[in-house]
Design a protein around this motif. Structure first.
Motif, short mmCIF file in Angstrom:
data_model
loop_
_atom_site.label_atom_id
_atom_site.label_comp_id
_atom_site.label_asym_id
_atom_site.label_seq_id
_atom_site.Cartn_x
_atom_site.Cartn_y
_atom_site.Cartn_z
N VAL A 212 0.84 -1.20 0.00
CA VAL A 212 0.00 0.00 0.00
C VAL A 212 0.88 1.25 0.00
CG1 VAL A 212 -1.82 1.26 1.21
CG2 VAL A 212 -1.81 -1.24 1.25
N VAL A 213 1.95 1.22 0.78
CA VAL A 213 2.86 2.37 0.85
C VAL A 213 3.49 2.66 -0.52
CG1 VAL A 213 5.06 3.18 1.80
CG2 VAL A 213 3.35 2.15 3.30
N GLU A 214 3.80 1.60 -1.27
CA GLU A 214 4.36 1.81 -2.60
C GLU A 214 3.39 2.57 -3.49
OE1 GLU A 214 7.47 1.23 -3.68
OE2 GLU A 214 7.85 0.75 -1.57
N ARG A 215 2.11 2.24 -3.40
CA ARG A 215 1.12 2.96 -4.20
C ARG A 215 0.91 4.38 -3.68
NH1 ARG A 215 -1.88 -1.66 -3.59
NH2 ARG A 215 -3.52 -0.54 -2.46
N ALA A 216 1.08 4.56 -2.36
CA ALA A 216 0.94 5.89 -1.77
C ALA A 216 1.97 6.85 -2.33
CB ALA A 216 1.06 5.80 -0.25
N LYS A 217 3.18 6.35 -2.60
CA LYS A 217 4.22 7.21 -3.19
C LYS A 217 3.72 7.81 -4.50
CE LYS A 217 8.15 4.56 -1.36
NZ LYS A 217 9.32 3.72 -1.73
N LEU A 218 3.14 6.96 -5.34
CA LEU A 218 2.65 7.42 -6.64
C LEU A 218 1.48 8.38 -6.48
CD1 LEU A 218 2.74 4.00 -8.56
CD2 LEU A 218 4.45 5.83 -8.60
N PHE A 219 0.55 8.06 -5.56
CA PHE A 219 -0.62 8.91 -5.37
C PHE A 219 -0.21 10.30 -4.88
CE2 PHE A 219 -3.84 10.72 -2.55
CZ PHE A 219 -4.95 10.75 -3.39
N ILE A 225 2.11 16.57 -3.66
CA ILE A 225 2.56 16.69 -2.28
C ILE A 225 4.07 16.46 -2.25
CG2 ILE A 225 2.37 15.79 0.07
CD1 ILE A 225 -0.19 17.13 -0.95
N ALA A 226 4.81 17.44 -1.80
CA ALA A 226 6.27 17.36 -1.80
C ALA A 226 6.75 16.20 -0.93
CB ALA A 226 6.87 18.67 -1.29
N ASP A 227 7.83 15.57 -1.37
CA ASP A 227 8.37 14.41 -0.64
C ASP A 227 8.72 14.74 0.80
OD1 ASP A 227 8.11 12.95 -2.94
OD2 ASP A 227 10.22 13.06 -3.51
N ASN A 228 9.18 15.97 1.04
CA ASN A 228 9.61 16.32 2.39
C ASN A 228 8.46 16.62 3.34
OD1 ASN A 228 8.76 18.79 1.40
ND2 ASN A 228 10.67 19.88 1.86
N ARG A 229 7.22 16.53 2.83
CA ARG A 229 6.08 16.80 3.71
C ARG A 229 5.47 15.54 4.29
NH1 ARG A 229 1.57 20.90 2.19
NH2 ARG A 229 1.39 20.83 4.46
N VAL A 230 5.74 14.39 3.69
CA VAL A 230 5.15 13.14 4.17
C VAL A 230 6.22 12.06 4.34
CG1 VAL A 230 3.47 11.30 3.74
CG2 VAL A 230 2.95 13.64 3.03
N THR A 231 6.24 11.45 5.51
CA THR A 231 7.11 10.30 5.78
C THR A 231 6.27 9.04 5.65
OG1 THR A 231 8.47 11.56 7.33
CG2 THR A 231 8.58 9.15 7.48
N LEU A 232 6.72 8.09 4.83
CA LEU A 232 5.99 6.85 4.61
C LEU A 232 6.63 5.73 5.41
CD1 LEU A 232 5.51 7.13 0.73
CD2 LEU A 232 3.85 7.69 2.53
N LEU A 233 5.82 5.06 6.23
CA LEU A 233 6.29 3.96 7.06
C LEU A 233 5.58 2.66 6.69
CD1 LEU A 233 6.33 5.66 10.60
CD2 LEU A 233 8.24 5.40 9.00
N LYS A 234 6.36 1.60 6.54
CA LYS A 234 5.80 0.29 6.24
C LYS A 234 5.74 -0.52 7.52
CE LYS A 234 7.99 0.31 1.67
NZ LYS A 234 8.96 -0.38 0.77
#
Length: 361
Positions: A212-219, A225-234
């Protein structure tokens, strides 16, 4: 014949007819008719469709295509899937004996069916010959899991889009600095919050399963949404929250319903570990109508909350949708076991309700 004759009979009849509607839609989607129509270079007439698939169609079929991201087609495919229908066949016995229809039909719970393909073997003593798909094979389970995630993502998009005020506007998110969304899917709610005027300072954290996190990156990229605004945790919240800085707000949207009360306590205890002093724990959930309330069962997403609640109980032993008053009673019990207190309740009209809890020391 007087108006209103057989009114109750007609109501029950219309409810029961849904079983045919959902199965017909499922067949159309499973045969790939939406994709066939949408990907054809030249116009395709009804006769050509009939020759290729044996199905009929109409001009609205594009809404059911599944090759352009989460769509209505994923919702139809999930609710009309052989896995769900097998569970519905087992529903009468599950009601009688107090267990779960999905486990009775498949020999494992929904969570394991989706997330343990290749690890936990699928073995069911009796399998209906009428089921068209290869239920239980690793490939089918992976496909079902992907379709399930996309269906939940689409439902979330519809949920967020249909309400006024929306989840993004009804709550004063501007007072937050670092928000974590547990089981946040592709990040639909989190991205909407980050776009609210005045919330440019907010940082986000999203915790979900690896695929799900992998798809969240694309979404999130598509949503600018800038990369530095969201931290993705698996990870899995029941195992704790890995490598995370302190947050002041945690959101659980339509998430706690899959747990028993003991499971909810475990989730809340793990959340406390990364939640700041007096931090906010926000439960976002659709509520069933109260007893004898016949005016608020169908939301603008088109789902009937009462029947969706039955579906959740069919699929998960722990699953249970509640009325607002039942949620308040449950929250009172949870807060007696984990150090939180209810602070406020926010309504979104036809959409979900937000219950704001504060961390107690």
């Amino acid at each position: 014949m007087a108006e209103g004759t057989f009114a109750e009979e007609k109501l029950v009849s219309s409810m029961f007819s849904g079983i045919w509607k959902s199965r017909c839609l499922s067949v159309v989607v499973s045969l790939g008719v939406p994709e066939l129509l949408c990907n054809s270079i030249t116009p395709v007439n009804v006769q050509e469709i009939a020759e290729r698939t044996g199905c009929h169609t109409d001009e609205k079929i594009y809404k059911l295509r599944r090759d352009k991201g989460p769509s209505l087609g994923h919702i139809v495919e999930y609710y009309g899937s052989d896995e769900v229908w097998a569970a519905m066949l087992a529903f009468p016995e599950a009601v009688k004996y107090g267990d779960t229809a999905f486990e009775r039909a498949h020999g494992m719970n929904l969570y394991d069916y989706i997330h343990t393909a290749g690890k936990l073997e699928y073995s069911v003593p009796t399998k209906s010959e009428n089921m068209a798909s290869d239920m239980g094979t690793n490939q089918r389970r992976l496909e079902f899991a992907q379709n399930y995630d996309c269906a939940m993502s689409m439902l979330s998009q519809m949920d967020l889009d249909s309400t006024q005020p929306s989840l993004a506007t009804v709550y004063p998110w501007v007072k937050c600095k670092r928000i974590m969304d547990i089981g946040g899917g592709e990040g639909q709610l989190l991205s909407q919050i980050l776009k609210v005027s005045g919330c440019e300072h907010i940082k986000g954290v999203l915790l979900d399963f690896p695929d799900v996190v992998e798809r969240a990156k694309l979404f999130l990229t598509r949503e600018n949404i800038a990369d530095n605004r969201v931290t993705l945790l698996k990870g899995d919240i029941l195992d704790g929250i890995p490598n995370c800085k302190e947050v002041d707000t945690i959101i659980v949207k339509n998430f706690l319903v899959i747990f028993t009360e003991d499971g909810m306590v475990k989730v809340m205890e793990n959340c406390r570990q990364v939640l700041a002093r007096r931090g906010r724990f926000i439960i976002v959930n659709s509520c069933n109508p109260e007893a004898r309330d016949t005016e608020h069962n169908v939301t603008k997403t088109g789902l009937q909350q009462g029947f969706r609640g039955i579906h959740v109980m069919t699929m998960s032993k722990m699953g249970h949708f509640r009325t607002k008053s039942e949620w308040l009673n449950l929250i009172d019990r949870l807060c007696s076991r984990v150090a939180f207190q209810l602070n406020a309740v926010y309504e979104t009209g036809d959409g979900p309700t937000l219950f704001e809890l504060l961390k107690c020391e």
